[in-house]
Design a protein around this motif. Structure first.
Motif, short mmCIF file in Angstrom:
data_model
loop_
_atom_site.label_atom_id
_atom_site.label_comp_id
_atom_site.label_asym_id
_atom_site.label_seq_id
_atom_site.Cartn_x
_atom_site.Cartn_y
_atom_site.Cartn_z
N ALA A 302 0.92 -1.09 -0.02
CA ALA A 302 -0.07 -0.06 0.01
C ALA A 302 0.81 1.41 -0.06
CB ALA A 302 -0.97 0.22 1.21
N CYS A 303 1.86 1.19 0.75
CA CYS A 303 2.56 2.60 0.94
C CYS A 303 4.05 2.54 0.31
CB CYS A 303 2.85 2.81 2.24
SG CYS A 303 3.98 1.89 3.31
N ARG A 304 4.64 1.17 0.08
CA ARG A 304 6.10 0.93 -0.65
C ARG A 304 6.90 1.86 0.21
NH1 ARG A 304 4.34 -1.73 -5.33
NH2 ARG A 304 6.44 -2.31 -5.69
N ILE A 307 5.94 1.49 6.05
CA ILE A 307 5.02 2.35 7.07
C ILE A 307 3.81 1.56 7.42
CG2 ILE A 307 3.77 4.38 7.60
CD1 ILE A 307 5.65 5.92 5.71
N CYS A 308 3.20 1.16 6.19
CA CYS A 308 1.86 0.28 6.83
C CYS A 308 1.72 -0.99 7.09
CB CYS A 308 0.96 0.74 5.29
SG CYS A 308 1.16 -0.30 3.89
N GLY A 309 2.53 -1.72 6.78
CA GLY A 309 2.75 -3.24 7.14
C GLY A 309 2.05 -4.06 6.37
N CYS A 311 2.63 -5.41 3.26
CA CYS A 311 3.64 -6.32 2.55
C CYS A 311 4.15 -7.22 3.32
CB CYS A 311 4.41 -5.41 1.83
SG CYS A 311 5.83 -4.51 2.68
N CYS A 341 8.77 -4.43 0.83
CA CYS A 341 8.90 -2.99 0.24
C CYS A 341 10.56 -2.53 0.95
CB CYS A 341 7.84 -2.16 0.57
SG CYS A 341 7.68 -1.48 2.17
S1 FES Z 1 3.78 -1.42 1.42
FE1 FES Z 1 3.66 -0.52 3.34
S2 FES Z 1 5.10 -1.45 4.59
FE2 FES Z 1 5.31 -2.14 2.78
#
Ligand code: FES
Length: 354
Positions: A302-304, A307-309, A311, A341
């Motif tokens: 989601a964020c690459r 941060i968001c977790g 992946c 990511c």
């Molecule tokens: S895509 Fe969000 S932490 Fe890897």
């Protein structure tokens, strides 16, 4: 009312119940179960959800902070149009009431349950207002809470202040909620015009250095505010910020063996995912998410930015380095979980998605 059950892994389908314009460049949407059954959503104010939307036949994932408060039957998000923002602009222009989206459960460490004093300052700019709005509304809704809230928001112009009317009503009905707005162009308003300098922050909130701070907004704004608060003497142990933009990359943490040397950096490594019988050859040093996507493994990113977790996966064999470990617990780190990511491949690796 029964609680909504989030699965530990994977996404749920929610339906867009309502959509309305907040400003000329932003919309709010609410999400609820497809079944229509009224269920309460639990999360900690300040947290985000990861939204998956199919655009041109491809699932795209992005993280958005929640602006609603817990235990309501609908989740609310506010999304602003951004330059080249594929998903945000799609939501603003094309998402309609009745459309179904995929949603990963609420996550994130930027939330109101972080240790804070009895006086707080909630600082935001633009769409960064969403998580701090959720925090403010939650604290004000609790009759047993005495937190004194100073809410300082920066926007380009009066008609771009998201939730303006709601904020005025909160200020009018709660003595412990103080509102200040700074506009780049203050035409047609009584608000101050300019930037949130140290002097402006101090003028709005003379005791700002003694407060706990929660900050969210564009990267440049957050860097400037952090510097201002530090210079004003704030105890940065009680300073929290949210950002969905990559931080400066740090020296990678070596988790198993040494980093690949220069010669090795040019060599190949294989990435194997047994569950999907997927394998791909990549250069040593490649980012794991790129390899998984090349191997057509259905991984969500989601964020690459680490941060968001979304992946999260597990390297069961092989060497790797990690540049972000956000959202991973100590136990998960020991077990070999990584954020794809933010994971660089150091040798042939074997990967499990969960
Ligand atoms: S895509 Fe969000 S932490 Fe890897």
């Amino acid at each position: 009312m029964n609680p909504f059950q989030w699965p530990d892994n994977g996404a749920v389908s929610l339906i867009c119940k309502r959509k309305w314009a907040e400003t000329s460049t932003s919309v709010s949407v609410t999400l609820a179960p497809e079944s229509g059954e009224p269920l309460c959503f639990d999360f900690i104010p300040g947290q985000f959800i990861t939204l998956g939307i199919e655009i041109d036949g491809k699932m795209e994932y992005r993280a958005y902070s929640l602006s609603s408060i817990p235990n309501q039957t609908e989740l609310q998000l506010t999304i602003k149009r951004v330059v080249d923002g594929k998903v945000s602009n799609y939501i603003v222009d094309s998402l309609e009431e009745g459309h179904v989206v995929s949603v990963l459960k609420p996550a994130g460490e930027f939330h109101i349950e972080q240790p804070h004093g009895e006086r707080i300052v909630l600082l935001s700019a633009g769409c960064g207002i969403t998580p701090v709005m959720s925090m403010a509304k939650t604290l004000l809704a609790d009759d047993n809470d005495n937190t004194d809230i100073h809410f300082i928001h920066a926007a380009t112009a009066l008609d771009q202040v998201i939730y303006h009317q709601e904020l005025l009503e909160m200020a009018a009905s709660h003595e412990r909620f103080h509102l200040d707005v700074m506009l780049e162009d203050a035409k047609g308003s009584h608000y101050l015009e300019g930037r949130l300098t140290q002097a402006a922050l101090k003028q709005y909130c003379p005791d700002i250095a003694d407060r706990s701070a929660f900050l969210c907004g564009p990267v440049g704004f957050m860097a400037a505010m952090q510097e201002n608060l530090q210079a004003l003497g704030m105890n940065m142990d009680y300073f929290y910020q949210e950002s969905f933009t990559p931080a400066e990359s740090e020296q990678p943490e070596v988790t198993q063996q040494g980093l690949a040397d220069k010669a090795q950096a040019l060599s190949q490594a294989s990435v194997f995912v047994p569950t999907f019988d997927a394998q791909v050859e990549v250069k040593v040093g490649s980012v794991l998410i790129d390899a998984l996507e090349a191997a057509k493994v259905p991984v969500i990113a989601a964020c690459r930015s680490g941060i968001c977790g979304s992946c999260k996966c597990k390297v069961t064999q092989g060497e790797y380095t990690r540049t972000s470990t956000a959202t991973l617990t100590e136990e998960e780190l020991e077990q070999g979980f990584v954020l794809a990511c933010s994971c660089q491949i150091g040798s042939d690796v074997e990967v499990a998605l969960n």
